[in-house]
Design an enzyme around this catalytic site. Structure first.
Site, PDB file in Angstrom:
ATOM      1  N   ASP A   1       0.850  -1.194   0.000  1.00 17.92           N
ATOM      2  CA  ASP A   1       0.000   0.000   0.000  1.00 17.92           C
ATOM      3  C   ASP A   1       0.885   1.244   0.000  1.00 17.92           C
ATOM      4  OD1 ASP A   1       1.012   0.143   2.606  1.00 17.92           O
ATOM      5  OD2 ASP A   1      -0.785  -0.767   3.463  1.00 17.92           O
TER       6      ASP A   1
ATOM      7  N   ASP B   1       1.362   4.939   1.873  1.00 17.34           N
ATOM      8  CA  ASP B   1       0.944   5.810   2.967  1.00 17.34           C
ATOM      9  C   ASP B   1       1.392   7.226   2.661  1.00 17.34           C
ATOM     10  OD1 ASP B   1       0.041   3.631   4.703  1.00 17.34           O
ATOM     11  OD2 ASP B   1       2.158   3.084   4.742  1.00 17.34           O
TER      12      ASP B   1
ATOM     13  N   ASP C   1      10.688   4.182  12.183  1.00 14.14           N
ATOM     14  CA  ASP C   1      11.469   3.081  12.739  1.00 14.14           C
ATOM     15  C   ASP C   1      12.802   2.864  12.014  1.00 14.14           C
ATOM     16  OD1 ASP C   1      10.036   2.151  10.547  1.00 14.14           O
ATOM     17  OD2 ASP C   1       9.097   0.466  11.579  1.00 14.14           O
TER      18      ASP C   1
HETATM   19  P1  ATP Z   1       4.265  -2.640   4.870  1.00 13.19           P
HETATM   20  O1  ATP Z   1       3.080  -1.730   4.649  1.00 13.19           O
HETATM   21  O2  ATP Z   1       4.879  -3.173   3.650  1.00 13.19           O
HETATM   22  O3  ATP Z   1       4.010  -3.664   5.893  1.00 13.19           O
HETATM   23  P2  ATP Z   1       5.377  -0.247   5.973  1.00 13.19           P
HETATM   24  O4  ATP Z   1       6.801   0.147   6.240  1.00 13.19           O
HETATM   25  O5  ATP Z   1       4.618   0.614   5.027  1.00 13.19           O
HETATM   26  O6  ATP Z   1       5.422  -1.734   5.511  1.00 13.19           O
HETATM   27  P3  ATP Z   1       3.335   0.357   7.853  1.00 13.19           P
HETATM   28  O7  ATP Z   1       2.941  -0.432   9.052  1.00 13.19           O
HETATM   29  O8  ATP Z   1       2.366   0.509   6.745  1.00 13.19           O
HETATM   30  O9  ATP Z   1       4.673  -0.325   7.349  1.00 13.19           O
HETATM   31  O10 ATP Z   1       3.826   1.763   8.371  1.00 13.19           O
HETATM   32  C1  ATP Z   1       4.084   2.851   7.511  1.00 13.19           C
HETATM   33  C2  ATP Z   1       5.286   3.607   8.016  1.00 13.19           C
HETATM   34  O11 ATP Z   1       5.022   4.136   9.323  1.00 13.19           O
HETATM   35  C3  ATP Z   1       6.554   2.785   8.208  1.00 13.19           C
HETATM   36  O12 ATP Z   1       7.260   2.659   7.025  1.00 13.19           O
HETATM   37  C4  ATP Z   1       7.312   3.584   9.231  1.00 13.19           C
HETATM   38  O13 ATP Z   1       7.941   4.700   8.675  1.00 13.19           O
HETATM   39  C5  ATP Z   1       6.189   4.081  10.128  1.00 13.19           C
HETATM   40  N1  ATP Z   1       5.945   3.128  11.233  1.00 13.19           N
HETATM   41  C6  ATP Z   1       5.053   2.131  11.267  1.00 13.19           C
HETATM   42  N2  ATP Z   1       5.084   1.475  12.425  1.00 13.19           N
HETATM   43  C7  ATP Z   1       6.031   2.080  13.161  1.00 13.19           C
HETATM   44  C8  ATP Z   1       6.545   1.875  14.470  1.00 13.19           C
HETATM   45  N3  ATP Z   1       6.085   0.899  15.242  1.00 13.19           N
HETATM   46  N4  ATP Z   1       7.527   2.705  14.895  1.00 13.19           N
HETATM   47  C9  ATP Z   1       7.981   3.716  14.111  1.00 13.19           C
HETATM   48  N5  ATP Z   1       7.557   3.927  12.874  1.00 13.19           N
HETATM   49  C10 ATP Z   1       6.582   3.136  12.390  1.00 13.19           C
HETATM   50 MG    MG Z   2       2.496   0.454   4.574  1.00  7.73          MG
END
Ligand code: ATP
Ligand code: MG
Length: 495
Positions: A52, A54, A128
């Protein structure tokens, strides 16, 4: 901070869905800063298909709502976010966040409330991993990189921003995210993370709500690299925090099921994450069945109660939603029906809504060397591809064989009185309804329940006792609805 040309990072607007472009453009036109951030940028740069996209902006959630009107909904408490509907898709729009205020972190440093808006630099520092903290402005064709994350992408290294110990304490779920991204992207984990990420630290996951752990476990199960991550869960001591009663060792059945899950994802087949929970909890379920049967309880009743017990204990770690729970118990119950079907019910069983999942489960058991299936998975496999005539012959042969073995071991086989072709429900809903039946909504019971929960914790677990003594009206303790201490989980009929 360096500003990179998007095209040099392998990014182009042509790769992006119109939904995210539309959201970024509308915010920009309204005078706000807006970027794509997180997995969408990371995966695109790595040539993977992002799950997705964001968005992040300097507009507050209510300003985002002003821009998108009825297409926008503000969600979340701890983490207020705007959800914007663009066509049939939903884009999560976060506002730049500043460091959390002290008053809203827990005793162990975990962030509980987090709606402090800030600048892009502050927002960056809150993310993160370096590879998740690149800000892509598609219309300007630029990527803002505050920490040379582009090198970590090139070197395939997973690096936490800031002090790893602090970042894990702030949010222990980052440990699961570390393993998930390392497994999914096949990245190496930076040495400074490895230094602190020890089994002892994994115990911090015990402070995370079972709801959040369930969500995270779903992501682990469905990212397409389950087999790899399961080994890592054991290696890093996380397994014990996620699964209540499952020895930290991969059985051949688990490994096979994990491989199979990954393969299904690879070829674009759907998977039900609850299926893998059914696999993981199969052994504890069997042991519990044996326990009840050893006490003279009939097999059907023993299975029903064992299913409830095992899921109840697992819920102390990861909540399992009702629909998933019913699915798991039905898959387990299917195992007995498929093993020893009543001949007149065979055709109906093959058309049952849960047949496919039950059969897949049995086939995985059989292929991983479980002889207790007595070859029935192969039998059902063949049965499904037969003509009506062949099916009739197969059922007669099965019937003869069954009669012979029943005569031989009558005592071991369950009673089979009814000649009905109707299949009884796999799981009696009344059981699970009863188990979760809500307490009467009078004020007395509302007041009583949390007290009793806390009392139970404080008697049995000094950790809980301490925390409660320090701050009993802490928001996280107020929200806690699941007993996490296994010794307090009541076994036996619970209705
Ligand atoms: P995917 O959607 O492929 O699982 P993602 O990196 O996009 O991976 P998301 O959970 O959608 O993960 O989160 C979007 C963004 O928000 C992350 O890339 C990160 O920058 C931030 N983020 C998410 N969870 C955390 C956390 N627990 N601590 C710090 N930053 C976070
Ligand atoms: Mg994501």
């Amino acid at each position: 901070m360096q500003t990179l040309r998007a095209s040099k990072c392998g990014l182009s607007t042509a790769q992006l869905p119109s939904s995210i472009l539309d959201v970024i453009e509308s915010l920009t036109k309204a005078g706000y800063e807006a970027y794509i951030v997180g997995g969408g940028v990371r995966d695109s740069m790595l040539g993977l298909k992002p799950k997705d996209f964001d968005a992040v902006t300097n507009a507050t959630p209510s300003q985002v709502k002003e821009v998108f009107g009825r297409r926008c909904r503000i969600i979340g408490r701890r983490f207020e976010l705007a959800h914007v509907y663009a066509g049939r898709e939903l884009i999560e729009v976060a506002t730049f966040r500043a460091p959390p205020k002290k008053a809203v972190t827990s005793a162990s440093g975990m962030i509980l409330r987090d709606n402090n808006w800030g600048t892009i630099e502050q927002d960056f520092a809150r993310r993160d991993f370096s590879i998740n903290a690149m800000y892509y402005q598609p219309h300007k064709g630029i990527v803002l990189d505050f920490c040379n994350a582009v090198d970590d992408i090139k070197n395939k290294t997973l690096r936490l921003l800031g002090d790893p110990l602090l970042r894990f304490e702030e949010d222990p779920v980052r440990m699961l995210r570390t393993l998930r991204f390392a497994a999914k992207l096949n990245f190496s984990i930076a040495p400074e993370i490895l230094q602190v990420f020890q089994p002892d630290l994994a115990r911090l996951l015990g402070d995370v709500s079972p709801h959040r752990l369930y969500d995270e476990s779903q992501k682990l199960f469905t990212m397409g690299h389950l087999e790899r991550v399961l080994d890592m869960l054991i290696e890093f001591g996380v397994w014990k925090q996620l699964f209540a009663d499952i020895p930290a060792q991969l059985s051949p059945f688990m490994r096979r099921a994990a491989k199979n899950t990954d393969q299904r994802i690879q070829i674009g087949k759907t998977i039900n994450p609850a299926f893998f929970y059914a696999v993981m909890l199969w052994e504890p379920f069997l042991q519990r069945c044996e326990f009840y049967q050893g006490r003279g309880i009939n097999p059907t009743e023993a299975r029903a109660q064992a299913g409830l017990d095992v899921l109840k204990r697992q819920a102390t770690r990861t909540i399992i939603p009702r629909f998933a729970e019913t699915f798991i118990r039905e898959v387990w119950e299917m195992q007995s029906r498929l093993l020893n079907p009543k001949p007149q019910q065979i055709e109906a069983l093959a058309g049952h809504a849960r047949f496919r999942a039950g059969f897949d489960f049995m086939l995985l058991r059989e292929k991983s060397g479980d002889e207790t299936t007595q070859g029935m998975a192969v039998w059902w496999d063949a049965y499904q591809n037969m003509s009506m005539d062949e099916k009739e012959r197969a059922i007669s042969a099965y019937n003869r064989q069954r009669a012979k073995s029943r005569r031989k071991a009558a005592a071991e086989v369950e009673q089979d009185k009814s000649p009905s072709t109707q299949i009884e429900p796999l799981v009696k809903e009344t059981e699970s309804n009863g188990r979760r039946s809500r307490k009467p909504r009078d004020s007395q019971s509302r007041n009583r329940t949390p007290d009793r929960t806390r009392g139970a914790h404080s008697q049995s677990n000094p950790d809980f006792a301490d925390k409660n003594a320090v701050n009993t009206d802490h928001p996280i303790l107020k929200r806690k609805r699941v007993q996490r201490d296994l010794s307090q989980v009541i076994f036996g009929p619970t209705q």
